[in-house]
Design a protein around this motif. Structure first.
Motif, PDB file in Angstrom:
ATOM      1  N   GLU A  63       4.291  -2.692   4.145  1.00 26.08           N
ATOM      2  CA  GLU A  63       4.934  -1.817   4.705  1.00 26.08           C
ATOM      3  C   GLU A  63       5.137  -1.651   2.803  1.00 26.08           C
ATOM      4  O   GLU A  63       5.483  -0.331   2.800  1.00 26.08           O
ATOM      5  CB  GLU A  63       6.256  -3.477   4.487  1.00 26.08           C
ATOM      6  CG  GLU A  63       6.756  -4.203   5.436  1.00 26.08           C
ATOM      7  CD  GLU A  63       6.197  -3.519   6.965  1.00 26.08           C
ATOM      8  OE1 GLU A  63       7.439  -1.869   6.871  1.00 26.08           O
ATOM      9  OE2 GLU A  63       6.272  -4.129   7.956  1.00 26.08           O
ATOM     10  N   GLY A  70       6.606   7.263   2.159  1.00 23.72           N
ATOM     11  CA  GLY A  70       7.547   7.664   1.781  1.00 23.72           C
ATOM     12  C   GLY A  70       8.146   9.490   1.385  1.00 23.72           C
ATOM     13  O   GLY A  70       8.668  10.021   0.858  1.00 23.72           O
ATOM     14  N   HIS A 126       3.831   2.041   3.458  1.00 20.35           N
ATOM     15  CA  HIS A 126       5.415   2.608   4.418  1.00 20.35           C
ATOM     16  C   HIS A 126       5.763   3.484   2.985  1.00 20.35           C
ATOM     17  O   HIS A 126       6.289   4.947   2.740  1.00 20.35           O
ATOM     18  CB  HIS A 126       5.788   2.142   4.944  1.00 20.35           C
ATOM     19  CG  HIS A 126       5.514   2.466   6.572  1.00 20.35           C
ATOM     20  ND1 HIS A 126       5.566   2.893   7.656  1.00 20.35           N
ATOM     21  CD2 HIS A 126       5.230   0.991   7.902  1.00 20.35           C
ATOM     22  CE1 HIS A 126       4.351   2.304   8.777  1.00 20.35           C
ATOM     23  NE2 HIS A 126       4.701   1.617   8.364  1.00 20.35           N
ATOM     24  N   ASN A 127       6.052   2.135   2.287  1.00 24.62           N
ATOM     25  CA  ASN A 127       7.197   2.463   0.982  1.00 24.62           C
ATOM     26  C   ASN A 127       6.667   3.413   0.183  1.00 24.62           C
ATOM     27  O   ASN A 127       6.931   5.057  -0.338  1.00 24.62           O
ATOM     28  CB  ASN A 127       7.412   1.536   0.474  1.00 24.62           C
ATOM     29  CG  ASN A 127       8.339   1.000   1.353  1.00 24.62           C
ATOM     30  OD1 ASN A 127       8.842   0.848   2.108  1.00 24.62           O
ATOM     31  ND2 ASN A 127       8.017  -1.001   0.567  1.00 24.62           N
ATOM     32  N   TRP A 128       4.988   4.388   0.283  1.00 22.56           N
ATOM     33  CA  TRP A 128       5.038   4.475  -0.786  1.00 22.56           C
ATOM     34  C   TRP A 128       3.768   5.923  -0.504  1.00 22.56           C
ATOM     35  O   TRP A 128       4.657   6.428  -0.437  1.00 22.56           O
ATOM     36  CB  TRP A 128       3.493   4.266  -1.583  1.00 22.56           C
ATOM     37  CG  TRP A 128       2.655   4.517  -2.315  1.00 22.56           C
ATOM     38  CD1 TRP A 128       2.746   5.386  -3.723  1.00 22.56           C
ATOM     39  CD2 TRP A 128       1.091   5.110  -2.048  1.00 22.56           C
ATOM     40  NE1 TRP A 128       1.940   5.811  -4.150  1.00 22.56           N
ATOM     41  CE2 TRP A 128       1.242   6.106  -3.251  1.00 22.56           C
ATOM     42  CE3 TRP A 128       0.577   5.072  -1.228  1.00 22.56           C
ATOM     43  CZ2 TRP A 128      -0.515   6.742  -3.710  1.00 22.56           C
ATOM     44  CZ3 TRP A 128      -0.735   5.358  -1.789  1.00 22.56           C
ATOM     45  CH2 TRP A 128      -1.231   6.417  -2.323  1.00 22.56           C
ATOM     46  N   THR A 157      12.232  -4.679   2.631  1.00 25.98           N
ATOM     47  CA  THR A 157      11.801  -3.969   3.763  1.00 25.98           C
ATOM     48  C   THR A 157      11.738  -6.095   4.308  1.00 25.98           C
ATOM     49  O   THR A 157      11.622  -7.235   3.261  1.00 25.98           O
ATOM     50  CB  THR A 157       9.962  -4.426   3.361  1.00 25.98           C
ATOM     51  OG1 THR A 157       9.737  -3.425   3.143  1.00 25.98           O
ATOM     52  CG2 THR A 157       8.942  -5.114   4.892  1.00 25.98           C
TER      53      THR A 157
END
Length: 280
Positions: A20, A28, A23-25, A2
């Motif tokens: 962020e 994702g 989002h990633n976790w 990120t």
């Protein structure tokens, strides 16, 4: 990976980091199409961001924290929280007719509305849905949604299906109207009467969506009784028992969860003249 730009405060930096990470976790593993349904990605993530910040920093306000404390006090903004700022921003667009619906392709939004609608308005209306369902049931719905659709490609209908199956409620008012249209919500307390040991409150739906609302009996600025009322057209009466109890006023949406186009008709005093006059 990120990339994070400049943050003006330590809390603002923390806020963007946790956004962020969300989002990633979370996203994702839930591969919804951010171009076709941006609210399913940025909006739900922004709602989690609001919940995180108000849990850890109840008095935090992303925009107002940049103002000197003296200015905030002069402008009476010291108790103005993050969610209220978001709500006022999206209501400006709604009141001027410049808003857009939440369910649009990303390229259909104006530059301003991509942030206002996709991020802020989605977060606000999900908070409204959570207030109506209760936090535990809302979280259960999201957990079931995650379990069913992880490593797949869910769309809005999939999210709606899980919520309705889990809650056993018809949520058309939310997923088909609040999400897919720019229709306005506006409930108005028309009058109040006393009948034996009850207060009878007549409420009018002046808006375009038959969505549920919380109505509360207030004493010394504290809720003594409240009840959720399912949405309706035109007019409905709501009853509060007054046995051994006095109330100062009755208010729709005391906690400010509903994105209403007009909040100046939500309150009525139980006694005296000029019952509908709003306090400054």
């Amino acid at each position: 990976v990120t990339v994070i730009g400049q943050s003006y405060t330590d809390k603002a930096l923390e806020e963007v980091i946790m956004h962020e990470v969300g989002h990633n976790w979370f996203y994702g593993m839930l591969a919804s199409n951010e171009r076709e349904h941006p609210w399913m990605d940025e909006g739900i993530n922004s709602h989690n961001e609001i919940r995180y910040m108000r849990t850890k920093y109840p008095e935090y306000n992303m925009l107002l924290d940049m103002l000197p404390p003296k200015i905030k006090k002069i402008l009476d903004l010291t108790d103005y929280n993050n969610k209220q700022t978001f709500l006022e921003l999206i209501m400006m667009g709604s009141r001027t007719g410049k808003d857009q619906s939440i369910e649009l392709h990303s390229e259909e939004y104006t530059t301003m509305n991509y942030g206002m609608i996709v991020y802020m308005k989605t977060a606000i209306v999900l908070d409204y849905l959570m207030a109506y369902l209760g936090e535990d049931l809302y979280d259960l719905c999201m957990q079931k949604y995650f379990e069913k659709w992880k490593f797949k490609h869910p769309n809005p209908e999939d999210l709606k299906s899980v919520f309705e199956a889990t809650t056993r409620k018809n949520l058309d008012w939310f997923f088909d109207e609040i999400i897919k249209t720019t229709k306005k919500i506006d409930y108005r307390i028309k009058n109040i009467k006393t009948n034996d040991d009850n207060l009878i409150i007549k409420v009018q739906n002046k808006g375009e969506i038959n969505s549920p609302f919380l109505i509360s009996a207030i004493k010394n600025n504290e809720i003594l009784k409240s009840k959720w009322v399912d949405g309706f057209k035109d007019m409905k009466t709501v009853k509060f028992e007054t046995l051994n109890q006095e109330y100062d006023y009755i208010q729709i949406d005391y906690n400010g969860d509903i994105p209403e186009i007009n909040r100046n008709n939500n309150t009525i005093k139980t006694t005296g003249i000029l019952k509908k006059i709003e306090p400054l």
